[in-house]
Design a protein around this motif. Sequence first.
Motif, mmCIF file in Angstrom:
data_model
loop_
_atom_site.group_PDB
_atom_site.id
_atom_site.type_symbol
_atom_site.label_atom_id
_atom_site.label_comp_id
_atom_site.label_asym_id
_atom_site.label_seq_id
_atom_site.Cartn_x
_atom_site.Cartn_y
_atom_site.Cartn_z
ATOM 1 N N ALA A 1 3.262 10.475 -9.176
ATOM 2 C CA ALA A 1 2.552 10.799 -10.428
ATOM 3 C C ALA A 1 1.808 12.115 -10.285
ATOM 4 N N LEU A 2 1.186 12.332 -9.135
ATOM 5 C CA LEU A 2 0.473 13.588 -8.882
ATOM 6 C C LEU A 2 1.448 14.763 -8.895
ATOM 7 N N ARG A 3 2.625 14.595 -8.281
ATOM 8 C CA ARG A 3 3.653 15.645 -8.277
ATOM 9 C C ARG A 3 4.095 15.979 -9.695
ATOM 10 N N ASP A 4 4.354 14.920 -10.498
ATOM 11 C CA ASP A 4 4.789 15.144 -11.883
ATOM 12 C C ASP A 4 3.697 15.859 -12.679
ATOM 13 N N ASP A 5 2.455 15.467 -12.456
ATOM 14 C CA ASP A 5 1.334 16.110 -13.149
ATOM 15 C C ASP A 5 1.220 17.575 -12.733
ATOM 16 N N MET A 6 1.392 17.835 -11.443
ATOM 17 C CA MET A 6 1.322 19.220 -10.954
ATOM 18 C C MET A 6 2.458 20.055 -11.524
ATOM 19 N N ILE A 7 3.648 19.488 -11.616
ATOM 20 C CA ILE A 7 4.794 20.213 -12.188
ATOM 21 C C ILE A 7 4.504 20.568 -13.643
ATOM 22 N N ALA A 8 3.955 19.599 -14.370
ATOM 23 C CA ALA A 8 3.642 19.852 -15.780
ATOM 24 C C ALA A 8 2.567 20.929 -15.902
ATOM 25 N N GLN A 9 1.544 20.842 -15.074
ATOM 26 C CA GLN A 9 0.469 21.843 -15.124
ATOM 27 C C GLN A 9 0.991 23.227 -14.744
ATOM 28 N N LEU A 10 1.834 23.296 -13.714
ATOM 29 C CA LEU A 10 2.403 24.594 -13.319
ATOM 30 C C LEU A 10 3.293 25.159 -14.409
ATOM 31 N N SER A 11 4.028 24.308 -15.088
ATOM 32 C CA SER A 11 4.874 24.792 -16.193
ATOM 33 C C SER A 11 4.005 25.405 -17.290
ATOM 34 N N ARG A 12 2.935 24.721 -17.632
ATOM 35 C CA ARG A 12 2.026 25.265 -18.653
ATOM 36 C C ARG A 12 1.401 26.583 -18.197
ATOM 37 N N LEU A 13 0.992 26.624 -16.918
ATOM 38 C CA LEU A 13 0.410 27.857 -16.397
ATOM 39 C C LEU A 13 1.424 29.001 -16.422
ATOM 40 N N GLU A 14 2.654 28.694 -16.035
ATOM 41 C CA GLU A 14 3.698 29.735 -16.065
ATOM 42 C C GLU A 14 3.922 30.223 -17.488
ATOM 43 N N GLN A 15 3.995 29.295 -18.418
ATOM 44 C CA GLN A 15 4.202 29.695 -19.817
ATOM 45 C C GLN A 15 3.044 30.570 -20.306
ATOM 46 N N THR A 16 1.830 30.152 -19.964
ATOM 47 C CA THR A 16 0.662 30.932 -20.378
ATOM 48 C C THR A 16 0.685 32.310 -19.731
ATOM 49 N N TYR A 17 0.985 32.351 -18.458
ATOM 50 C CA TYR A 17 1.023 33.619 -17.731
ATOM 51 C C TYR A 17 2.082 34.540 -18.316
ATOM 52 N N TYR A 18 3.309 34.014 -18.483
ATOM 53 C CA TYR A 18 4.378 34.887 -18.983
ATOM 54 C C TYR A 18 4.155 35.273 -20.437
ATOM 55 N N SER A 19 3.577 34.376 -21.212
ATOM 56 C CA SER A 19 3.295 34.756 -22.603
ATOM 57 C C SER A 19 2.189 35.817 -22.640
ATOM 58 N N HIS A 20 1.259 35.729 -21.729
ATOM 59 C CA HIS A 20 0.205 36.725 -21.629
ATOM 60 C C HIS A 20 0.794 38.072 -21.199
ATOM 61 N N LEU A 21 1.774 38.049 -20.268
ATOM 62 C CA LEU A 21 2.440 39.287 -19.842
ATOM 63 C C LEU A 21 3.206 39.911 -21.008
ATOM 64 N N ILE B 1 0.846 -1.199 0.000
ATOM 65 C CA ILE B 1 0.000 0.000 0.000
ATOM 66 C C ILE B 1 0.883 1.251 0.000
ATOM 67 N N GLU B 2 1.958 1.207 0.784
ATOM 68 C CA GLU B 2 2.875 2.353 0.836
ATOM 69 C C GLU B 2 3.497 2.608 -0.537
ATOM 70 N N ASP B 3 3.928 1.530 -1.210
ATOM 71 C CA ASP B 3 4.526 1.685 -2.539
ATOM 72 C C ASP B 3 3.515 2.256 -3.536
ATOM 73 N N GLU B 4 2.270 1.752 -3.467
ATOM 74 C CA GLU B 4 1.232 2.271 -4.362
ATOM 75 C C GLU B 4 0.972 3.744 -4.089
ATOM 76 N N THR B 5 0.897 4.103 -2.819
ATOM 77 C CA THR B 5 0.648 5.493 -2.439
ATOM 78 C C THR B 5 1.803 6.383 -2.873
ATOM 79 N N THR B 6 3.014 5.910 -2.675
ATOM 80 C CA THR B 6 4.192 6.680 -3.092
ATOM 81 C C THR B 6 4.173 6.891 -4.597
ATOM 82 N N GLY B 7 3.814 5.861 -5.349
ATOM 83 C CA GLY B 7 3.721 5.989 -6.807
ATOM 84 C C GLY B 7 2.658 6.988 -7.215
ATOM 85 N N LYS B 8 1.500 6.940 -6.550
ATOM 86 C CA LYS B 8 0.421 7.879 -6.870
ATOM 87 C C LYS B 8 0.826 9.313 -6.540
ATOM 88 N N VAL B 9 1.491 9.501 -5.400
ATOM 89 C CA VAL B 9 1.940 10.848 -5.019
ATOM 90 C C VAL B 9 2.982 11.357 -6.013
#
Length: 154
Positions: free
Chosen positions: A127-147, A117-125
């Motif tokens: 994956a969630l971290r990687d997804d958040m990093i990707a989403q934040l990168s896109r948001l930053e790009q959109t924000y700075y391109s908008h600026l 269960i710990e390994d599964e949870t660690t994997g999910k966390v």
Amino acid sequence: MQAGGGRTSTAAAAASTSVKGNQLKAFQKKLKDGVKSMVENLSEIVKSSQMEEESRVLDLTHAAQNEYEMSVRAANMLRAGESLLRLVADLKEYLVLNDFPSLNESIAKRRAEIEKIEDETTGKVAALRDDMIAQLSRLEQTYYSHLDVEKEKN
């Protein structure tokens, strides 16, 4: 120094095994005694209840004696039954307190389940971290391109 410690643990293990063996022998003796008592008393009750000669059946003293003997033997059977029930409770307690291999196996299984269960949870966390990093990168790009677009307009 280690050799002495090894001998002590070996002696303790041998003593523990000896104590367990003695306890098991005592349990077996109690079981045999209880069952033997019940069988003997039941067979004597059956013998006493059988009809003998007609002249003996009419003897009130003999009938009273048989009745008393049967009630005493029934009480002995009851006492033996209670003793066997106590023995069962003692065996359950002994099993719970001294069945270390099965306890260790149960603990190891539970630990493996929790680690899975710990390994599964660690994997999910992760994956969630990687997804958040990707989403934040896109948001930053959109924000700075908008600026940049706003700066060019001004």
